[in-house]
Design a protein around this motif. Structure first.
Motif, short mmCIF file in Angstrom:
data_model
loop_
_atom_site.label_atom_id
_atom_site.label_comp_id
_atom_site.label_asym_id
_atom_site.label_seq_id
_atom_site.Cartn_x
_atom_site.Cartn_y
_atom_site.Cartn_z
N ILE A 8 76.04 110.87 25.04
CA ILE A 8 75.10 111.80 24.89
C ILE A 8 75.91 112.83 25.77
CG2 ILE A 8 72.77 112.36 25.60
CD1 ILE A 8 71.88 109.49 25.42
N CYS B 115 69.36 117.25 26.59
CA CYS B 115 69.79 115.93 26.59
C CYS B 115 69.34 114.91 27.53
CB CYS B 115 71.37 116.04 27.13
SG CYS B 115 72.38 116.91 26.06
N THR C 207 75.25 114.68 20.21
CA THR C 207 75.39 115.91 21.03
C THR C 207 74.32 116.86 20.65
OG1 THR C 207 76.65 116.88 18.98
CG2 THR C 207 77.91 115.78 20.73
N THR C 208 74.34 118.18 21.45
CA THR C 208 73.27 119.11 21.25
C THR C 208 73.95 120.24 21.35
OG1 THR C 208 72.88 119.26 23.54
CG2 THR C 208 71.30 118.02 22.53
N HIS D 112 75.14 115.29 31.72
CA HIS D 112 74.35 116.39 31.71
C HIS D 112 73.72 116.70 33.11
CE1 HIS D 112 71.97 120.23 31.06
NE2 HIS D 112 72.37 120.20 29.79
#
Length: 196
Positions: A82, A16, A131-132, A9
Motif C-alpha cells: 500500500i 493510504c 495505490t493512490t 506513507h
C-alpha cells in the motif's frame, strides 16, 4: 493465512492510512494473521550502499532490518503493498524495499545461467498492490506509460515468477467525493474479508 502488509506513507491522516485500516479490518474479519511492515515507522533505510550492493552480489543481506524483513516474509502467504504514487512512481521507501529486500537469495534465485529467475518465497501464493494517485487512470496508462505496472508488476513480480499479482489503483483521490472514498474503503474491507 499470514498476510504481510508493506505500507509506506509518512502521514497518519493520509488516505493510504485509511486504506490500511480498511484492509486490516477485512483481514481481521476473516481471521487472517497480519504482519505489518510500516516502512516509515520502522525507520527503514531505503538507500542502497556499496556494502548493500556487495551483499546483493553475494546473495547475503547485511542490513539488520532487511534480515528481519526476510525472516518475516518467509512466513507470509500473501503480500499486500500500500503506497501513494508520487511523480508517477512509488515513494523512495517502497523503491528501497524493492531494491534491498526483493533481493536474490531472499525473494528469488537466478536460473538458466542467470537468464531467468525463480521465486524463493515458497509460501507466497499471491501479491496485491494498492495505490493512490491524483492522475486519471487513462492518462496514467496512455500518457505516462503505466509505470507501476511496468516496474512493479511485470518488471519485478512477474519476472521473478510470482504470477498471481493484482493491482488496485485508486485514481483522482483529491477530486472524488467523500462518498466515493468511503465506498472504496468499504469495498476494500469486504474484498480482504473474503481473501483465501
Amino acid at each position: 493465512m499470514r498476510v504481510a502488509i508493506i505500507f509506506n506513507h509518512p502521514y497518519d491522516q493520509s488516505f493510504c492510512s485509511a486504506i490500511l485500516k480498511s484492509v486490516q479490518k477485512g483481514l481481521e474479519k476473516a481471521n487472517h494473521e497480519i504482519d505489518l511492515f510500516h516502512l516509515d515507522r520502522d525507520g527503514f533505510n531505503p538507500v542502497m550502499t556499496a556494502a548493500d550492493l556487495k551483499a546483493f552480489r553475494d546473495h547475503k543481506p547485511i542490513d539488520r532490518k532487511v534480515i528481519e524483513y526476510k525472516e518475516r516474509l518467509e512466513k507470509a502467504d500473501h503480500l499486500i503493498f500500500i503506497f501513494p504514487i508520487w511523480w508517477e512512481l512509488m515513494p523512495a521507501m517502497t523503491k528501497g524495499f524493492i531494491d534491498k529486500v526483493i533481493f536474490p537469495g531472499i525473494a528469488y534465485t537466478y536460473t538458466n545461467g542467470g537468464y531467468s529467475m525463480a521465486p524463493r518465497l515458497k509460501k507466497v501464493k499471491s501479491v496485491t498492490i494498492i495505490t493512490t494517485m491524483n492522475t486519471p487512470k487513462v492518462l496514467y496508462r496512455l500518457l505516462f506509460g503505466n509505470a507501476i505496472k511496468k516496474a512493479l508488476i511485470t518488471g519485478t513480480f512477474w519476472k521473478m515468477g510470482y504470477k498471481k499479482t493484482k493491482w488496485i489503483s485508486l485514481n483522482r483521490v483529491k477530486a472524488v467525493s467523500e462518498n466515493k472514498r468511503k465506498n472504496w474503503l468499504e469495498r476494500l474491507e469486504n474484498r480482504f474479508a473474503q481473501l483465501n
